[in-house]
Structure formats: structure tokens, C-alpha cells
Scaffold this motif. Structure first.
Motif, PDB file in Angstrom:
ATOM      1  N   SER A  35       0.590  -1.359  -0.020  1.00 37.95           N
ATOM      2  CA  SER A  35      -0.109  -0.108   0.034  1.00 37.95           C
ATOM      3  C   SER A  35       0.874   1.487  -0.054  1.00 37.95           C
ATOM      4  O   SER A  35       0.206   2.402  -0.102  1.00 37.95           O
ATOM      5  N   THR A  40       2.386   1.211  -6.144  1.00 38.56           N
ATOM      6  CA  THR A  40       0.963   1.151  -5.488  1.00 38.56           C
ATOM      7  C   THR A  40       0.161   1.537  -6.520  1.00 38.56           C
ATOM      8  O   THR A  40      -1.027   0.952  -6.730  1.00 38.56           O
ATOM      9  N   GLU A  72       3.888  -2.486   3.719  1.00 35.77           N
ATOM     10  CA  GLU A  72       2.577  -2.879   3.905  1.00 35.77           C
ATOM     11  C   GLU A  72       2.194  -3.314   5.349  1.00 35.77           C
ATOM     12  O   GLU A  72       2.489  -4.536   5.847  1.00 35.77           O
ATOM     13  N   ILE A  79      -5.713  -2.922   4.898  1.00 40.45           N
ATOM     14  CA  ILE A  79      -5.421  -3.112   3.550  1.00 40.45           C
ATOM     15  C   ILE A  79      -6.653  -3.240   2.415  1.00 40.45           C
ATOM     16  O   ILE A  79      -6.599  -2.545   1.528  1.00 40.45           O
ATOM     17  N   CYS A  83      -7.465  -0.558  -0.304  1.00 39.48           N
ATOM     18  CA  CYS A  83      -7.436  -0.812  -1.982  1.00 39.48           C
ATOM     19  C   CYS A  83      -8.763  -0.410  -2.669  1.00 39.48           C
ATOM     20  O   CYS A  83      -8.998  -0.103  -3.529  1.00 39.48           O
TER      21      CYS A  83
END
Length: 160
Positions: A35, A40, A72, A79, A83
């Protein structure tokens, strides 16, 4: 007989065990993600490819990994939320894994052996290394972190 990805199970980001046999007959792109990495933004192109070709048989599997620059750090929930919020990711994500070293998950041991990197190295060099798998579960290509997802669209189309 050489193993295929269908011989492995992994844990999804919700904590459920998933047999990769569930993806039999599909072209699969497996990516180790992070991330907080310079790569990314590739999530955006991965999602574009997924939306464009999902109905034709493409699946993308994202495997968060914290082994490169500790990029990450989040929990599975963090997470997943990152996303979804930032890149609209709808393809399957899995629990955070290790891709190098003694704690490498069996799937990645297989991928690295089946498709070696530069100069025959098995080691994953950084986040967003991509493995393209054919409909029979065999590794066809390995792409470096620097290879943008849209640059492998032609490779995906050849396998679809």
C-alpha cells in the motif's frame, strides 16, 4: 508431474482458506502488493484489466507483502479498505504473506521455481512482481515490478 497452482490453498483477506483449484480454466495474474510503495498506483491498472477481462476468464489475485521497505504495515482490514477506497479494487485479495525467506508460502515457492527472474534468480526483488498463469494452472511469465500491468495486456489476451 509438475505441480500447478491448483495444488495450493491460500488464505483470503477475510481469513478463509481458498483452494486455487477454484480458478481452474481461468487465466490468473498473481501479484505481491503493498500500500505504501512507489508502484502502488499499479492497483489502478490491475483493476482496469480485471474489469475489462474478468468476463472472458481473467482473475487477478493480490497478495499483500511487507518484506520490501516495510511498505505494507496494515492489518487485513486496513489493506482491504485502502485498496477499495483508493483504487476501487474488486479482484480477490489475500492475507499478508512472505514471498522470500524461510516463511515463504508454498504457492510462492512454486511460482519462483517455475518462472525465475533476472539471471535465473528465484528471489522476488520488490513489490508488484507479477506471475501470469495459463488456464491449465501453469506459470507462463514472470514480470518485474517496473512492468506496468497494461504492458502485459497482450500476454493476457494470448492466454484468454
Amino acid at each position: 508431474m509438475t505441480p500447478s497452482i491448483y495444488d495450493f490453498s491460500v488464505i483470503n483477506i477475510q481469513g478463509q482458506e481458498i483452494s486455487l483449484e477454484d480458478y481452474k480454466g481461468r487465466v490468473v495474474l498473481i501479484v505481491n502488493t503493498a500500500s505504501e510503495c512507489g508502484f502502488t498506483p499499479q492497483y489502478q491498472e490491475l483493476e482496469q484489466l480485471y474489469k475489462k477481462y474478468q468476463s472472458q476468464g481473467l482473475t487477478i489475485l493480490g497478495f499483500p507483502c511487507n518484506q520490501f521497505g516495510a511498505q505494507e504495515k496494515g492489518s487485513s482490514e486496513e489493506i482491504s479498505l485502502f485498496c477499495e477506497r483508493n483504487f476501487g479494487v474488486s479482484f480477490p485479495l489475500f492475507e499478508k504473506i512472505e514471498v522470500n525467506g524461510e516463511n515463504t508460502i508454498p504457492l510462492y515457492r512454486h511460482l519462483k521455481t517455475a518462472a525465475k527472474g533476472l539471471l535465473g534468480s528465484e528471489r522476488i526483488k520488490w513489490n508488484f512482481t507479477k506471475f501470469l498463469i495459463n488456464k491449465q494452472g501453469k506459470v507462463e511469465h514472470r514480470f518485474a515490478s517496473t512492468t506496468k500491468p497494461m504492458a502485459i495486456e497482450k500476454n493476457i489476451l494470448e492466454l484468454l
